[in-house]
Design a protein around this motif. Structure first.
Motif, short mmCIF file in Angstrom:
data_model
loop_
_atom_site.label_atom_id
_atom_site.label_comp_id
_atom_site.label_asym_id
_atom_site.label_seq_id
_atom_site.Cartn_x
_atom_site.Cartn_y
_atom_site.Cartn_z
N ALA A 18 0.85 -1.26 0.01
CA ALA A 18 -0.03 -0.22 -0.06
C ALA A 18 0.85 1.14 -0.09
CB ALA A 18 -0.89 -0.15 1.22
N HIS A 19 1.82 0.99 0.48
CA HIS A 19 2.97 2.27 0.56
C HIS A 19 4.30 2.01 -0.37
CE1 HIS A 19 0.74 4.10 3.86
NE2 HIS A 19 0.47 2.91 4.36
N VAL A 20 4.63 2.79 -1.11
CA VAL A 20 5.91 2.65 -1.71
C VAL A 20 7.05 3.69 -1.39
CG1 VAL A 20 7.16 2.79 -4.15
CG2 VAL A 20 4.98 1.75 -3.79
N VAL A 21 8.22 3.62 -1.09
CA VAL A 21 9.20 4.11 -0.66
C VAL A 21 10.13 4.21 -1.74
CG1 VAL A 21 11.12 4.77 0.96
CG2 VAL A 21 8.92 3.88 1.79
N LEU A 22 10.57 5.22 -2.44
CA LEU A 22 11.55 5.37 -3.46
C LEU A 22 12.90 5.93 -2.83
CD1 LEU A 22 9.60 7.13 -6.32
CD2 LEU A 22 9.94 4.70 -5.90
N THR A 23 13.86 5.21 -2.53
CA THR A 23 15.05 5.78 -2.26
C THR A 23 15.86 6.52 -3.49
OG1 THR A 23 16.45 3.78 -3.12
CG2 THR A 23 15.72 3.83 -0.79
N PHE A 24 16.30 7.90 -3.15
CA PHE A 24 16.54 8.80 -4.12
C PHE A 24 17.31 8.27 -5.35
CE2 PHE A 24 17.95 12.48 -6.26
CZ PHE A 24 16.85 13.53 -6.30
N GLU A 170 3.36 -3.96 4.58
CA GLU A 170 2.42 -3.10 3.50
C GLU A 170 3.36 -2.19 2.66
OE1 GLU A 170 -0.73 -1.47 5.59
OE2 GLU A 170 -1.67 -3.59 5.78
N THR A 171 4.65 -2.44 2.71
CA THR A 171 5.63 -1.37 2.10
C THR A 171 6.65 -1.81 1.44
OG1 THR A 171 5.19 0.12 4.16
CG2 THR A 171 6.87 0.82 2.78
N ALA A 172 6.82 -1.50 0.30
CA ALA A 172 7.83 -1.79 -0.84
C ALA A 172 8.69 -0.64 -0.91
CB ALA A 172 7.27 -2.19 -1.98
N VAL A 173 10.16 -0.89 -0.73
CA VAL A 173 10.95 0.07 -0.98
C VAL A 173 12.05 -0.10 -2.18
CG1 VAL A 173 13.08 1.32 0.34
CG2 VAL A 173 11.48 0.46 1.53
N VAL A 174 11.84 0.92 -3.10
CA VAL A 174 12.47 0.52 -4.21
C VAL A 174 13.88 0.98 -4.16
CG1 VAL A 174 12.31 1.08 -6.59
CG2 VAL A 174 10.04 1.12 -5.40
N CYS A 175 15.10 0.48 -4.47
CA CYS A 175 16.42 0.54 -4.26
C CYS A 175 17.22 0.41 -5.57
CB CYS A 175 16.97 -0.38 -3.11
SG CYS A 175 15.77 -0.74 -1.64
N ALA A 176 18.48 0.89 -5.44
CA ALA A 176 19.25 0.89 -6.38
C ALA A 176 20.74 0.04 -6.04
CB ALA A 176 19.71 2.22 -7.14
N THR A 177 20.66 -0.03 -4.69
CA THR A 177 21.93 -0.75 -3.83
C THR A 177 21.55 -2.00 -3.04
OG1 THR A 177 21.93 0.77 -2.20
CG2 THR A 177 23.03 1.44 -4.12
N PHE A 178 22.37 -3.05 -3.07
CA PHE A 178 22.16 -3.76 -2.12
C PHE A 178 22.34 -3.33 -0.73
CE2 PHE A 178 24.23 -7.19 0.63
CZ PHE A 178 23.23 -8.31 0.48
N SER A 179 23.02 -2.51 -0.34
CA SER A 179 22.93 -2.04 1.17
C SER A 179 21.46 -1.37 1.50
CB SER A 179 24.14 -0.84 1.28
OG SER A 179 23.82 0.19 0.29
N MET A 181 18.80 -2.50 -0.04
CA MET A 181 17.88 -3.59 -0.05
C MET A 181 17.88 -4.30 1.40
SD MET A 181 17.76 -5.05 -4.00
CE MET A 181 16.46 -6.22 -3.42
N SER A 182 19.15 -4.15 1.94
CA SER A 182 19.42 -5.10 2.95
C SER A 182 18.83 -4.14 4.18
CB SER A 182 20.87 -5.12 3.20
OG SER A 182 21.45 -5.99 2.18
N ALA A 183 18.99 -2.89 4.02
CA ALA A 183 18.52 -2.01 5.24
C ALA A 183 16.87 -2.22 5.25
CB ALA A 183 18.64 -0.63 4.98
N THR A 184 16.54 -2.22 4.09
CA THR A 184 14.94 -2.55 3.86
C THR A 184 14.55 -3.93 4.48
OG1 THR A 184 14.59 -1.22 1.98
CG2 THR A 184 13.07 -2.76 2.25
N GLN A 185 15.08 -4.83 4.05
CA GLN A 185 14.76 -6.37 4.69
C GLN A 185 15.09 -6.25 6.07
OE1 GLN A 185 17.44 -8.07 1.74
NE2 GLN A 185 16.03 -8.96 0.70
N ALA A 191 11.82 -5.43 -0.30
CA ALA A 191 12.86 -4.57 -1.08
C ALA A 191 12.48 -5.04 -2.73
CB ALA A 191 14.27 -5.06 -0.73
N ILE A 192 12.63 -3.81 -3.51
CA ILE A 192 12.64 -4.05 -5.10
C ILE A 192 13.64 -3.27 -5.59
CG2 ILE A 192 11.31 -3.70 -6.98
CD1 ILE A 192 8.59 -3.62 -5.51
N GLY A 193 14.68 -4.20 -6.14
CA GLY A 193 15.86 -3.58 -6.54
C GLY A 193 15.78 -3.22 -7.96
#
Length: 229
Positions: A18-24, A170-179, A181-185, A191-193
């Motif tokens: 329901a929530h999407v967080v975009l890492t910049f 209920e939150t997916a964090v869209v990531c560009a780095t493994f770090s 993604m790990s912080a999200t998990q 985590a969506i890379g």
């Protein structure tokens, strides 16, 4: 038209989201020359007579230099903050946006998913970047360095989720780095890379918890629309 087939693990994540967080870092780059900015802060600190360790002094990460400045004193921290902020604000006026980002934000709005941006940059520079690309209205909270400095050792996304009142499951964090993604998990979120923005696909896989990797923001936008909540 044949419905888009979304891979099962990604579909499972999106069906719960329901929530999407975009890492910049998936949106753009507000420090295209980080070494130059780090050098500016380093030189400012050395000019004041501040002594730093060889390890810190040899670094080229402007955020590490900013943290070092704050350890030296509030005044030096503010001076360093201004140097970094000026560089970010300048970049915000000309930095390109990652292909597919507008489509992803449109897809989130169309499917009723709330969007937050989390960045290590100043909130004013992030706001300027989003405004110039016509995207500010599609984003809710934009948490920047002011938030990060209050949580200087963020190794989990938990403080971000708490700040926006989002349940991790209920939150997916869209990531560009493994770090990231790990912080999200570690926070219990999904985590969506996105490959090849910062790191290749093979670097993004792994870790514990729920995760998926997509080819691009365009592919993710298509998947979001296909899995309307």
């Amino acid at each position: 038209m044949t419905p888009l087939r979304v891979r099962p693990h990604l579909a499972e994540i999106l069906d719960r989201t329901a929530h999407v967080v975009l890492t910049f870092s998936v949106l753009g780059n507000l420090l295209p020359e980080p070494e130059a900015v780090a050098r500016q802060v380093r030189e400012m600190l050395l000019d004041t007579g501040h002594q730093m360790s060889i390890l810190v002094g040899a670094g080229d990460n402007p955020f590490d230099m900013l943290a070092e400045a704050y350890t030296a004193g509030e005044d030096l921290g503010r001076r360093a903050e201004q140097l970094v902020h000026d560089a970010e604000l300048d970049a915000a006026g000309r930095a390109p946006i990652t292909a597919g980002a507008p489509e992803l934000l449109d897809a989130c709005r169309a499917t009723g998913r709330a969007v937050t941006v989390y960045a290590p940059h100043s909130e004013s520079s992030v706001g300027r970047f989003l405004h110039l690309h016509g995207l500010r209205a599609l984003v809710g909270p934009a948490l920047g360095r002011g938030f990060a400095m209050r949580h200087p050792a963020i190794r989990t996304m938990a403080p971000v989720l708490e700040a926006i009142g989002a349940h991790p499951g209920e939150t997916a964090v869209v990531c560009a780095t493994f770090s990231a993604m790990s912080a999200t998990q570690r926070a219990g979120a999904h985590a969506i890379g996105v490959e090849r923005i910062r790191e290749p696909r093979k670097m993004l896989h792994g870790g514990e918890g729920s995760n998926a990797v997509v080819q691009s923001l365009t592919h993710l936008a298509e998947a979001v629309r296909a899995r309307a909540v």
